[in-house]
Design a protein around this motif. Structure first.
Motif, short mmCIF file in Angstrom:
data_model
loop_
_atom_site.label_atom_id
_atom_site.label_comp_id
_atom_site.label_asym_id
_atom_site.label_seq_id
_atom_site.Cartn_x
_atom_site.Cartn_y
_atom_site.Cartn_z
N ILE A 277 45.74 -0.45 -33.21
CA ILE A 277 45.79 -1.90 -33.05
C ILE A 277 47.16 -2.37 -33.51
N ALA A 278 47.91 -2.96 -32.59
CA ALA A 278 49.28 -3.37 -32.89
C ALA A 278 49.37 -4.89 -33.00
N ASP A 279 49.77 -5.38 -34.17
CA ASP A 279 50.02 -6.80 -34.37
C ASP A 279 51.52 -7.02 -34.28
N ARG A 280 51.94 -7.86 -33.33
CA ARG A 280 53.36 -8.15 -33.21
C ARG A 280 53.68 -9.44 -33.96
N GLY A 281 54.57 -9.30 -34.94
CA GLY A 281 54.98 -10.47 -35.71
C GLY A 281 53.84 -11.03 -36.52
N THR A 282 53.77 -12.34 -36.61
CA THR A 282 52.75 -12.99 -37.41
C THR A 282 52.10 -14.10 -36.59
N ARG A 283 51.04 -14.66 -37.11
CA ARG A 283 50.35 -15.72 -36.40
C ARG A 283 51.03 -17.06 -36.64
N THR B 272 42.49 -34.66 -34.18
CA THR B 272 43.72 -33.87 -34.10
C THR B 272 43.37 -32.43 -33.77
N GLY B 273 44.12 -31.86 -32.86
CA GLY B 273 43.88 -30.48 -32.47
C GLY B 273 44.82 -29.52 -33.17
N PHE B 274 44.34 -28.33 -33.48
CA PHE B 274 45.17 -27.28 -34.06
C PHE B 274 45.00 -26.01 -33.24
N ILE B 275 46.11 -25.36 -32.98
CA ILE B 275 46.10 -24.12 -32.19
C ILE B 275 46.67 -22.99 -33.04
N ALA B 276 45.99 -21.87 -33.03
CA ALA B 276 46.50 -20.66 -33.67
C ALA B 276 46.76 -19.62 -32.60
N LYS B 277 47.87 -18.90 -32.72
CA LYS B 277 48.25 -17.91 -31.72
C LYS B 277 48.64 -16.60 -32.41
N GLU B 278 48.38 -15.52 -31.71
CA GLU B 278 48.81 -14.21 -32.18
C GLU B 278 49.11 -13.33 -30.98
N ARG B 279 49.86 -12.28 -31.21
CA ARG B 279 50.12 -11.29 -30.17
C ARG B 279 49.62 -9.94 -30.67
N VAL B 280 48.72 -9.34 -29.90
CA VAL B 280 48.07 -8.10 -30.35
C VAL B 280 47.75 -7.22 -29.15
N ASP B 281 47.71 -5.94 -29.36
CA ASP B 281 47.30 -4.99 -28.34
C ASP B 281 46.52 -3.88 -29.02
#
Length: 398
Positions: A351-357, A372-381
């Motif tokens: 499991i590869a986490d690229r950078g941080t969220r 109010t809306g909040f968005i969380a993003k991550e990059r993973v494979d």
């Protein structure tokens, strides 16, 4: 007899009694009534309570032993105030960044300090403070069995893993004879990073309420949503804009074991276990759906003993043929012609986490509803880098 030994003996008797009760209550179809099932559950719970009490007594003994040790030397000096060797936290790891992020969230990101500017995400939003990020990973692990079983790596770009394609073989040669040389070849598996995003809406009334645990709420909601999406992809993903799953027919685990009939039998489970290479069996585990477990728990071996071994210690997984069993709502159901159970060493799933969220706030989009809306993003494979390390049991097609 010591109290601990007495409790162990009581636990063993309780467990034997529970098993005997279960056997005596089965009808001709091997089933038990709802009333008897409830009684058995109570017996099983009592066995677990014995285990908890035994562990508590062992801890008490350990504390008593520690306290009874003589003190070799007295402490004659006082600790110097402020004498701490921990390195100063800077940037996103600092307490200031965490506090400023919480202040920015509660003010609809109107109060953004210079310190937060250090954490601007290239896709928009602000990088999650390191303390938040760690806690978010904790939530992901709690809600995602694959993060606890697989191998996690952090990468800043494409990650290439070298895998041996062929290995040299040793041969017997005559004295003075020519020693053959084989060329070892290597292949590479590339792990990418796909974007996963989740959003939540919070009323401004709660946002401005300092008594509401906003920080914990957002982390928990984001963590659960991301953990569920990740686990589904790690098990079933097709590798297209998402990780490649264990159960996927192309690039997943080896699907070389098929049930003899249209239903799973005890012999099928044994065949699955020994289809896996011996080195991989040392750390092997099962993954299956809860409905599959309901089927497996009724299976017996050739001696009439149940193959299923319920855990007698809190926090430990149940076992099947001595191997731990993990359940996932995203593991496939038992269907003809499809895999239903995975067995192997899941540490070979990377499991590869690229950078941080990162986190982004949306104020204008939901202004009409005062939210109010909040968005969380991550990059993973995620990818199984060695298919032979995990095997699947496929149900025979009708």
């Amino acid at each position: 007899m010591s109290k601990i030994l007495e409790m162990i003996e009581k636990r063993n008797k309780a467990w034997e009694g529970a098993k005997a009760f279960l056997e005596s209550k089965r009808d001709k179809d091997g089933l038990i009534s709802e009333e008897d099932a409830k009684a058995y559950d109570e017996m099983e719970a009592k066995v677990k309570n014995y285990s908890i009490e035994i562990e508590r007594l062992q801890k008490m003994d350990a504390i008593e032993d520690e306290l009874s040790k003589p003190i070799n030397s007295a402490i004659v000096s006082k600790p110097i105030a402020g004498q701490v060797n921990e390195p100063e936290k800077k940037g996103r790891a600092s307490d200031e960044y965490r506090k400023d992020m919480l202040k920015a969230i509660r003010s609809n990101f109107k109060q953004v300090t210079n310190l937060l500017q250090e954490g601007v995400d290239t896709d928009g939003g602000y990088l999650v403070p390191e303390e938040y990020d760690k806690r978010l990973i904790d939530v992901l692990t709690e809600n995602n069995i694959m993060r606890s079983l697989g191998t996690k790596i952090t990468t800043s770009g494409l990650h290439r893993i070298t895998v041996t394609a062929t290995k040299p073989a040793a041969l017997w040669v005559e004295e003075g004879g020519k020693i053959p040389f084989d060329d070892a070849t290597f292949g590479q598996i590339t792990i990418d990073a796909f974007k996963l995003a989740v959003g939540v809406k919070i009323t401004n009334e709660l946002l401005y309420d300092s008594m509401f645990p906003l920080e914990s709420y957002i982390i928990e909601q984001f963590g659960k949503a991301m953990g569920n999406a990740e686990e589904d992809a790690f098990l079933n993903g097709d590798g297209k804009k998402k990780p490649l799953g264990i159960f996927h027919k192309d690039g997943g685990a080896m699907s070389d074991v098929t049930t003899a009939g249209v239903a799973i039998s005890s012999d099928d489970i044994i065949s699955l276990v020994y289809a896996l290479g011996r080195p991989y069996r040392q750390k092997a585990k099962f993954i299956m759906n809860d409905q599959t477990i309901a089927i497996i728990r009724k299976l017996k071996d050739g001696n009439g003993n149940y193959m299923w071994q319920p855990s007698i210690k809190e926090g430990e997984p149940d076992r099947l043929l001595g191997y731990p069993v993990f359940t996932s709502a995203y593991a496939p159901l038992v269907e003809a012609g499809k895999p239903a159970i995975a067995f192997g060493d899941f540490s070979y799933y990377n499991i590869a986490d690229r950078g941080t969220r990162s986190m982004q706030e949306l104020t204008e989009l939901y202004a009409e509803t005062d939210t109010t809306g909040f968005i969380a993003k991550e990059r993973v494979d995620g990818k199984l880098i060695l298919p032979e390390a995990v095997h699947l049991l496929t149900v025979k097609a009708k």
